[in-house]
Design a protein around this motif. Structure first.
Motif, PDB file in Angstrom:
ATOM      1  N   THR A   1     -23.907 -30.091-141.690  1.00  0.00           N
ATOM      2  CA  THR A   1     -24.137 -28.637-141.689  1.00  0.00           C
ATOM      3  C   THR A   1     -25.139 -28.342-142.810  1.00  0.00           C
ATOM      4  N   PRO A   2     -26.378 -28.845-142.646  1.00  0.00           N
ATOM      5  CA  PRO A   2     -27.364 -28.715-143.732  1.00  0.00           C
ATOM      6  C   PRO A   2     -27.785 -27.263-143.950  1.00  0.00           C
ATOM      7  N   PRO A   3     -28.355 -26.966-145.109  1.00  0.00           N
ATOM      8  CA  PRO A   3     -28.762 -25.586-145.353  1.00  0.00           C
ATOM      9  C   PRO A   3     -29.984 -25.201-144.525  1.00  0.00           C
ATOM     10  N   ASP A   4     -30.026 -23.951-144.049  1.00  0.00           N
ATOM     11  CA  ASP A   4     -31.258 -23.468-143.425  1.00  0.00           C
ATOM     12  C   ASP A   4     -32.131 -22.830-144.510  1.00  0.00           C
ATOM     13  N   GLU A   5     -33.209 -22.161-144.102  1.00  0.00           N
ATOM     14  CA  GLU A   5     -34.157 -21.651-145.112  1.00  0.00           C
ATOM     15  C   GLU A   5     -33.540 -20.613-146.055  1.00  0.00           C
ATOM     16  N   GLN A   6     -32.545 -19.872-145.560  1.00  0.00           N
ATOM     17  CA  GLN A   6     -31.888 -18.865-146.418  1.00  0.00           C
ATOM     18  C   GLN A   6     -30.721 -19.451-147.215  1.00  0.00           C
ATOM     19  N   GLY A   7     -30.445 -20.738-147.045  1.00  0.00           N
ATOM     20  CA  GLY A   7     -29.316 -21.335-147.749  1.00  0.00           C
ATOM     21  C   GLY A   7     -28.026 -21.279-146.942  1.00  0.00           C
ATOM     22  N   ARG A   8     -28.095 -20.695-145.730  1.00  0.00           N
ATOM     23  CA  ARG A   8     -26.892 -20.652-144.879  1.00  0.00           C
ATOM     24  C   ARG A   8     -26.631 -22.024-144.273  1.00  0.00           C
ATOM     25  N   ALA A   9     -25.354 -22.284-143.936  1.00  0.00           N
ATOM     26  CA  ALA A   9     -25.057 -23.548-143.248  1.00  0.00           C
ATOM     27  C   ALA A   9     -25.638 -23.476-141.839  1.00  0.00           C
ATOM     28  N   ASP A  10     -26.453 -24.472-141.506  1.00  0.00           N
ATOM     29  CA  ASP A  10     -27.047 -24.528-140.173  1.00  0.00           C
ATOM     30  C   ASP A  10     -26.002 -25.122-139.221  1.00  0.00           C
ATOM     31  N   LEU A  11     -25.563 -24.303-138.268  1.00  0.00           N
ATOM     32  CA  LEU A  11     -24.443 -24.717-137.406  1.00  0.00           C
ATOM     33  C   LEU A  11     -24.901 -25.307-136.078  1.00  0.00           C
ATOM     34  N   ARG A  12     -26.192 -25.643-135.985  1.00  0.00           N
ATOM     35  CA  ARG A  12     -26.673 -26.059-134.659  1.00  0.00           C
ATOM     36  C   ARG A  12     -26.004 -27.352-134.168  1.00  0.00           C
ATOM     37  N   TYR A  13     -25.692 -28.272-135.109  1.00  0.00           N
ATOM     38  CA  TYR A  13     -25.078 -29.541-134.667  1.00  0.00           C
ATOM     39  C   TYR A  13     -23.622 -29.320-134.257  1.00  0.00           C
ATOM     40  N   VAL A  14     -22.962 -28.433-135.002  1.00  0.00           N
ATOM     41  CA  VAL A  14     -21.564 -28.101-134.668  1.00  0.00           C
ATOM     42  C   VAL A  14     -21.523 -27.457-133.280  1.00  0.00           C
ATOM     43  N   GLU A  15     -22.453 -26.541-133.034  1.00  0.00           N
ATOM     44  CA  GLU A  15     -22.491 -25.858-131.726  1.00  0.00           C
ATOM     45  C   GLU A  15     -22.786 -26.846-130.596  1.00  0.00           C
ATOM     46  N   GLU A  16     -23.736 -27.761-130.888  1.00  0.00           N
ATOM     47  CA  GLU A  16     -24.095 -28.787-129.899  1.00  0.00           C
ATOM     48  C   GLU A  16     -22.862 -29.581-129.473  1.00  0.00           C
ATOM     49  N   VAL A  17     -22.084 -29.978-130.502  1.00  0.00           N
ATOM     50  CA  VAL A  17     -20.892 -30.788-130.221  1.00  0.00           C
ATOM     51  C   VAL A  17     -19.849 -29.947-129.475  1.00  0.00           C
ATOM     52  N   ALA A  18     -19.695 -28.681-129.886  1.00  0.00           N
ATOM     53  CA  ALA A  18     -18.720 -27.810-129.206  1.00  0.00           C
ATOM     54  C   ALA A  18     -19.083 -27.672-127.726  1.00  0.00           C
ATOM     55  N   ARG A  19     -20.389 -27.533-127.453  1.00  0.00           N
ATOM     56  CA  ARG A  19     -20.839 -27.448-126.050  1.00  0.00           C
ATOM     57  C   ARG A  19     -20.447 -28.708-125.285  1.00  0.00           C
ATOM     58  N   SER A  20     -20.740 -29.857-125.902  1.00  0.00           N
ATOM     59  CA  SER A  20     -20.429 -31.129-125.226  1.00  0.00           C
ATOM     60  C   SER A  20     -18.924 -31.280-125.017  1.00  0.00           C
ATOM     61  N   ILE A  21     -18.139 -30.860-125.993  1.00  0.00           N
ATOM     62  CA  ILE A  21     -16.675 -30.969-125.834  1.00  0.00           C
ATOM     63  C   ILE A  21     -16.250 -30.105-124.645  1.00  0.00           C
ATOM     64  N   GLY A  22     -16.779 -28.862-124.600  1.00  0.00           N
ATOM     65  CA  GLY A  22     -16.450 -27.970-123.476  1.00  0.00           C
ATOM     66  C   GLY A  22     -16.793 -28.617-122.141  1.00  0.00           C
ATOM     67  N   GLN A  23     -17.987 -29.199-122.070  1.00  0.00           N
ATOM     68  CA  GLN A  23     -18.461 -29.776-120.798  1.00  0.00           C
ATOM     69  C   GLN A  23     -17.675 -31.021-120.375  1.00  0.00           C
ATOM     70  N   THR A  24     -17.144 -31.750-121.373  1.00  0.00           N
ATOM     71  CA  THR A  24     -16.563 -33.062-121.032  1.00  0.00           C
ATOM     72  C   THR A  24     -15.041 -33.081-121.083  1.00  0.00           C
ATOM     73  N   MET A  25     -14.395 -31.991-121.548  1.00  0.00           N
ATOM     74  CA  MET A  25     -12.938 -32.081-121.700  1.00  0.00           C
ATOM     75  C   MET A  25     -12.252 -32.112-120.337  1.00  0.00           C
ATOM     76  N   ASN A  26     -11.136 -32.802-120.316  1.00  0.00           N
ATOM     77  CA  ASN A  26     -10.455 -33.040-119.040  1.00  0.00           C
ATOM     78  C   ASN A  26      -8.957 -32.716-119.116  1.00  0.00           C
ATOM     79  N   GLY A  27      -8.579 -31.935-120.142  1.00  0.00           N
ATOM     80  CA  GLY A  27      -7.171 -31.574-120.328  1.00  0.00           C
ATOM     81  C   GLY A  27      -7.022 -30.971-121.706  1.00  0.00           C
ATOM     82  N   TYR A  28      -5.771 -30.721-122.132  1.00  0.00           N
ATOM     83  CA  TYR A  28      -5.548 -30.095-123.453  1.00  0.00           C
ATOM     84  C   TYR A  28      -6.122 -30.964-124.579  1.00  0.00           C
ATOM     85  N   LYS A  29      -6.844 -30.316-125.511  1.00  0.00           N
ATOM     86  CA  LYS A  29      -7.398 -31.013-126.681  1.00  0.00           C
ATOM     87  C   LYS A  29      -7.175 -30.146-127.925  1.00  0.00           C
ATOM     88  N   VAL A  30      -7.027 -30.816-129.060  1.00  0.00           N
ATOM     89  CA  VAL A  30      -7.119 -30.110-130.338  1.00  0.00           C
ATOM     90  C   VAL A  30      -8.500 -30.429-130.887  1.00  0.00           C
TER      91      VAL A  30
END
Ligand code: NAD
Length: 434
Positions: free
Chosen positions: A86-115
């Motif tokens: 979660t590297p910093p973006d230009e304003q110093g905010r946490a860049d969440l693009r990788y987290v979002e990418e993974v969340a998308r993939s989890i949504g697309q690939t899940m096949n039952g209840y997950k934590v």
């Protein structure tokens, strides 16, 4: 139980290896092909003491595997840990693009209840973002829970920190998710590790609050060091005298070139920015950041003064490059602005670091990398101790004297004894000591 860890960096790899050591079956997923290829051969892409042995042992026993295929990882797992950067973006905010990418993939690939467990350091509200993103990308409305489980390990002692943490923080809105997390961490529960069970937003905040507070202690003692130098007091004795007070504690009261690494600089900027976005100036942390940013100049001034004000054409022998010992991590290492600043003034560098030199090449130019401390010292006008690796603690100073051109040592970590250094014939300069 099967779990999946997405993101196999400093945190993800240690998390995966330690959970496999707890007896869980772990699939580690990363989108970096080269990294996964190395890991499949039992080679570890980072320097972290004990990690190679732990990964190889659990690979052999069939409890940990590596893949670039997130579907395979998520499909088999009850719990999916997100441990991407979660590297910093230009304003110093946490860049969440990788987290979002993974969340998308989890949504697309899940096949039952997950934590779905966020281990990455993320701003308050990310749990909700992960939840939304997964829902938007599910092929069917499978049930799932989102948990915040921030990580507090330190590079260099990451395995010990994971295996014997001061606490485990679990932020969740569902009892089922808490029960699963407690089950995963059962070996830590058995050794009486305190568990802080709270809501997602509070867990996310605990991580930033902890790092901001530790950074505050460092900037505080660095300011004290500046004052000690001016009034003729010894900051070490001050720190010891303060630290023995149990309300204060002795940790993180070591003066030096300032905090670096992939967490404190990024997380202090992020919490400051989070506060600002919610209409609040986090004045203390803003000052902590400013003090830290000024540290490089304070160190540069010391080195310039040690060379009688003129560094042009002078050779600096630098011992240590990584932001701390026992790691190869060069991200935001305080050595970087010090070296660049002195190069701008005309200094040349001969450097040695036991693990950081390969990564240093990505960040620095025109540095002559050497094979050990003595090789780095050959013909140098000044020796600067920048990272306190153990092997630099017992230098053969008689040998150094033969190699150095100038008998000047600037110790940015205060690891040498001033009396002994001076008795050995060196001009010795340290931080916050008369
Ligand atoms: P890192 O850069 O070492 O590792 C991140 C990994 O994620 C990389 O291997 C990258 O290839 C992978 N990745 C990125 N996007 C991906 C995707 N879409 N799918 C699969 N893999 C992907 O980062 P790190 O130092 O391990 O930090 C991870 C998180 O943990 C950060 O939020 C950090 O703030 C936090 N944290 C770090 C430490 C530390 O000491 N490094 C300590 C506590 C918390």
């Amino acid at each position: 139980m099967n779990i999946c860890v997405v993101g196999v960096g400093y945190v993800g790899l240690v998390t995966g290896a330690c959970f496999s050591e707890f007896g869980l079956r772990v699939t580690c997923v990363d989108n970096d092909d080269a990294k996964i290829d190395m890991l499949k051969q039992g080679k570890i892409p980072i320097y972290e003491p004990g990690l190679t042995e732990l990964v190889q042992k659990n690979m052999k026993e069939g409890r940990i595997s590596f893949t670039t295929d997130i579907k395979a990882g998520v499909g088999n797992a009850l719990a999916v840990f997100i441990a991407v950067g979660t590297p910093p973006d230009e304003q110093g905010r946490a860049d969440l693009r990788y987290v979002e990418e993974v969340a998308r993939s989890i949504g697309q690939t899940m096949n039952g209840y997950k934590v779905v467990v966020t281990k990455s350091t993320v701003p308050v509200g990310t749990g909700k973002l992960v939840e939304r993103t997964i829902k938007e990308h599910q092929s069917e409305p499978y049930p799932f829970d989102v948990v915040s489980n921030p990580e507090f390990l330190r590079e260099g002692s990451a395995i010990e920190d994971f295996m014997r943490p001061n606490r485990v923080v679990i932020g969740a809105e569902s009892q089922q998710a808490v029960a699963i997390l407690k089950d995963l961490y059962n070996p830590l529960y058995l050794i009486e590790t305190p568990f802080v069970i709270t809501d997602v937003a509070t867990a996310e905040m605990i991580k930033y609050a902890s790092n901001a507070f530790l950074a505050t202690k460092i900037s505080f003692i660095n300011e004290m060091a500046n004052i000690c130098e001016r009034v003729g007091a010894d900051v070490h004795q001050v720190a010891r005298g303060m630290g023995l007070d149990q309300r204060i504690g002795s940790k993180f009261l070591h003066p030096g070139p300032g905090f670096g690494g992939s967490c404190f600089p990024k997380d202090t900027r992020a919490i400051s920015q989070i506060a600002r976005e919610h209409g609040y100036e986090f004045r203390i942390v803003d000052a902590v950041i400013k003090v830290n940013e000024e540290r490089a100049d304070v160190m540069i001034e010391k080195i310039v003064a040690a060379l009688d004000g003129d560094v042009k054409g002078k050779v600096v022998a630098m011992l240590g490059l990584a932001f701390k010992p026992n790691t190869d991590d060069m991200r935001e290492s305080p050595t970087l602005p010090i070296i660049r600043g002195l190069q701008d003034k005309g200094a040349r560098f001969q450097a040695y670091d036991p693990a950081g030199m390969e990564h240093a090449k990505e960040y620095l130019q025109d540095v002559d990398y050497k094979s050990d401390a003595y090789d780095a010292a050959k013909g140098a006008d000044v020796l600067v101790l920048a990272t306190e690796w153990n092997r630099f603690r017992n230098i053969d100073w008689d040998r150094m004297k033969q190699l150095l051109k100038g008998l000047v040592v600037v110790d940015l970590r205060n690891i040498y004894d001033p009396e002994r250094m001076r008795a050995s014939g060196f001009t010795y300069i340290s931080v916050g000591r008369p």
